[in-house]
Scaffold this active site. Structure first.
Site, short mmCIF file in Angstrom:
data_model
loop_
_atom_site.label_atom_id
_atom_site.label_comp_id
_atom_site.label_asym_id
_atom_site.label_seq_id
_atom_site.Cartn_x
_atom_site.Cartn_y
_atom_site.Cartn_z
CE LYS A 13 -2.02 -1.12 3.90
NZ LYS A 13 -1.28 -2.38 4.21
NE ARG A 88 -4.58 -1.46 9.61
CZ ARG A 88 -3.45 -0.81 9.34
NH1 ARG A 88 -3.45 0.24 8.57
NH2 ARG A 88 -2.32 -1.27 9.78
NE ARG A 127 7.75 -2.53 6.11
CZ ARG A 127 6.46 -2.37 6.31
NH1 ARG A 127 5.73 -1.76 5.40
NH2 ARG A 127 5.90 -2.85 7.39
NE ARG A 160 6.23 -0.45 10.19
CZ ARG A 160 5.09 -0.50 9.52
NH1 ARG A 160 4.97 0.17 8.38
NH2 ARG A 160 4.07 -1.19 9.95
NE ARG A 171 2.16 -4.91 11.07
CZ ARG A 171 3.25 -4.77 10.33
NH1 ARG A 171 4.40 -5.25 10.75
NH2 ARG A 171 3.19 -4.17 9.18
P1 AP5 Z 1 4.88 -1.52 1.83
O1 AP5 Z 1 4.53 -0.69 0.65
O2 AP5 Z 1 5.62 -0.89 2.94
O3 AP5 Z 1 3.59 -2.30 2.36
P2 AP5 Z 1 2.31 -1.79 3.15
O4 AP5 Z 1 1.12 -2.46 2.57
O5 AP5 Z 1 2.30 -0.30 3.21
O6 AP5 Z 1 2.61 -2.45 4.55
P3 AP5 Z 1 2.56 -1.89 6.04
O7 AP5 Z 1 3.25 -2.92 6.89
O8 AP5 Z 1 3.08 -0.48 6.14
O9 AP5 Z 1 1.08 -1.92 6.33
P4 AP5 Z 1 0.43 -1.98 7.67
O10 AP5 Z 1 -0.95 -1.75 7.24
O11 AP5 Z 1 0.68 -3.17 8.51
O12 AP5 Z 1 1.20 -0.83 8.51
P5 AP5 Z 1 0.78 0.62 8.97
O13 AP5 Z 1 1.98 1.44 8.98
O14 AP5 Z 1 -0.41 1.10 8.22
O15 AP5 Z 1 5.71 -2.78 1.27
C1 AP5 Z 1 6.22 -3.77 2.14
C2 AP5 Z 1 7.60 -4.24 1.59
O16 AP5 Z 1 7.41 -4.89 0.34
C3 AP5 Z 1 8.59 -3.09 1.31
O17 AP5 Z 1 9.88 -3.54 1.61
C4 AP5 Z 1 8.45 -2.82 -0.20
O18 AP5 Z 1 9.65 -2.32 -0.75
C5 AP5 Z 1 8.13 -4.23 -0.72
N1 AP5 Z 1 7.25 -4.23 -1.90
C6 AP5 Z 1 6.19 -3.44 -2.12
N2 AP5 Z 1 5.61 -3.74 -3.30
C7 AP5 Z 1 6.31 -4.76 -3.82
C8 AP5 Z 1 6.20 -5.54 -5.02
N3 AP5 Z 1 5.23 -5.32 -5.89
N4 AP5 Z 1 7.09 -6.55 -5.22
C9 AP5 Z 1 8.08 -6.79 -4.30
N5 AP5 Z 1 8.25 -6.08 -3.16
C10 AP5 Z 1 7.38 -5.09 -2.92
O19 AP5 Z 1 0.28 0.34 10.46
C11 AP5 Z 1 1.17 0.03 11.50
C12 AP5 Z 1 0.42 -0.02 12.81
O20 AP5 Z 1 -0.16 1.28 13.09
C13 AP5 Z 1 -0.77 -0.97 12.87
O21 AP5 Z 1 -0.37 -2.29 13.21
C14 AP5 Z 1 -1.63 -0.32 13.95
O22 AP5 Z 1 -1.14 -0.60 15.24
C15 AP5 Z 1 -1.45 1.16 13.67
N6 AP5 Z 1 -2.47 1.69 12.74
C16 AP5 Z 1 -2.24 2.21 11.49
N7 AP5 Z 1 -3.38 2.58 10.92
C17 AP5 Z 1 -4.37 2.30 11.81
C18 AP5 Z 1 -5.78 2.45 11.76
N8 AP5 Z 1 -6.42 2.96 10.69
N9 AP5 Z 1 -6.50 2.05 12.85
C19 AP5 Z 1 -5.87 1.56 13.95
N10 AP5 Z 1 -4.54 1.37 14.04
C20 AP5 Z 1 -3.79 1.74 12.97
#
Ligand code: AP5
Length: 213
Positions: A13, A88, A127, A160, A171
């Site tokens: 994402k 979410r 990552r 991270r 997660r």
């Molecule tokens: P990346 O693009 O970083 O993936 P992502 O989908 O953004 O993954 P996240 O782990 O950031 O999502 P998340 O939803 O768990 O975390 P968030 O920060 O929102 O890609 C991942 C890796 O793959 C990278 O190394 C990239 O280079 C690689 N990659 C990408 N595309 C590729 C491809 N096509 N081919 C190969 N490699 C590829 O949330 C973190 C925490 O915050 C949550 O656990 C929660 O505690 C809190 N939080 C955040 N939002 C909320 C909410 N709305 N409500 C409540 N708590 C929340």
């Protein structure tokens, strides 16, 4: 234009949001990045969020919804935004719909990025993130030009703390329990675009742009 990027942790994402924001000239609003910024600045909100993030749990809705809606009310989001990581759960989606409707606005499209569990684990374990601008890299698939430094801003790259095996498992569990019902929610609203998220990031981006247009 308000677009949501929906998908499991590690689906890409954030990677796609950065690419799309540039192409569509939209601001990326990433709830995880907002929490991590607050944490870096040692604010009360950051401290509260940390205890949930470290365990792989969702930060409570009353904190999250207010934070994101406040960000969306800024002038740079007046004509649209790319939402990454929010909503979410159904409560967050309903709060977002309600707030946008009050301004005669609505979510236009929800891009659901689909990736297998094995690939998610591979992506999260390799990552690296920029401490400054949050741009994501992958040790094998998309390494930075200079090791440890962000290509975009020269910031320091780090792994991270919630990308360890145990927290990633939690997660994913939380995603399947609380977030995946949104697939049905937006499908019923006729807004869901299902995108195969496997393959290189540029290829996935082409699929998204084609589906959006
Ligand atoms: P990346 O693009 O970083 O993936 P992502 O989908 O953004 O993954 P996240 O782990 O950031 O999502 P998340 O939803 O768990 O975390 P968030 O920060 O929102 O890609 C991942 C890796 O793959 C990278 O190394 C990239 O280079 C690689 N990659 C990408 N595309 C590729 C491809 N096509 N081919 C190969 N490699 C590829 O949330 C973190 C925490 O915050 C949550 O656990 C929660 O505690 C809190 N939080 C955040 N939002 C909320 C909410 N709305 N409500 C409540 N708590 C929340």
């Amino acid at each position: 234009m308000y677009i949501i990027l929906l998908g499991a942790p590690g689906a890409g994402k954030g990677t796609q949001a950065v690419m799309l924001a540039e192409k569509l000239n939209l601001i990326q609003v990433a709830s995880g990045d907002l929490f991590r910024q607050a944490l870096q600045q040692e604010t009360e909100l950051g401290k509260k969020a940390k205890s949930y993030m470290d365990k792989g749990q969702l930060v409570p809705d009353e904190i999250t919804i207010q934070m994101v809606l406040e960000r969306l009310s800024a002038p740079d989001c007046e004509n649209g935004a790319l939402l990454d990581g929010f909503p979410r759960n159904i409560q967050q989606a309903e709060a977002l719909d309600k707030t946008l409707a009050q301004q005669a606005k609505a979510i236009e499209r929800v891009v659901y990025v689909m990736v297998s569990e094995g690939e998610l684990l591979k992506r999260l374990s390799g990552r690296w993130i920029c401490r400054n601008c949050q741009a994501p890299y992958h040790a094998v698939d998309s390494p930075p030009r200079i090791a440890g430094k962000c290509d975009r801003c020269g910031g320091e790259l780090y792994q991270r703390p919630d990308d360890n095996v145990e927290t990633v498992k939690k997660r994913l569990e939380v995603y399947f329990m609380e977030t995946s019902p949104l697939i049905d929610y937006y499908s019923r609203a006729g807004k869901l675009l299902e995108i195969n998220g496997e393959g290189g990031a540029a290829e996935v981006n082409r699929r998204i742009v084609a589906a959006l247009s």
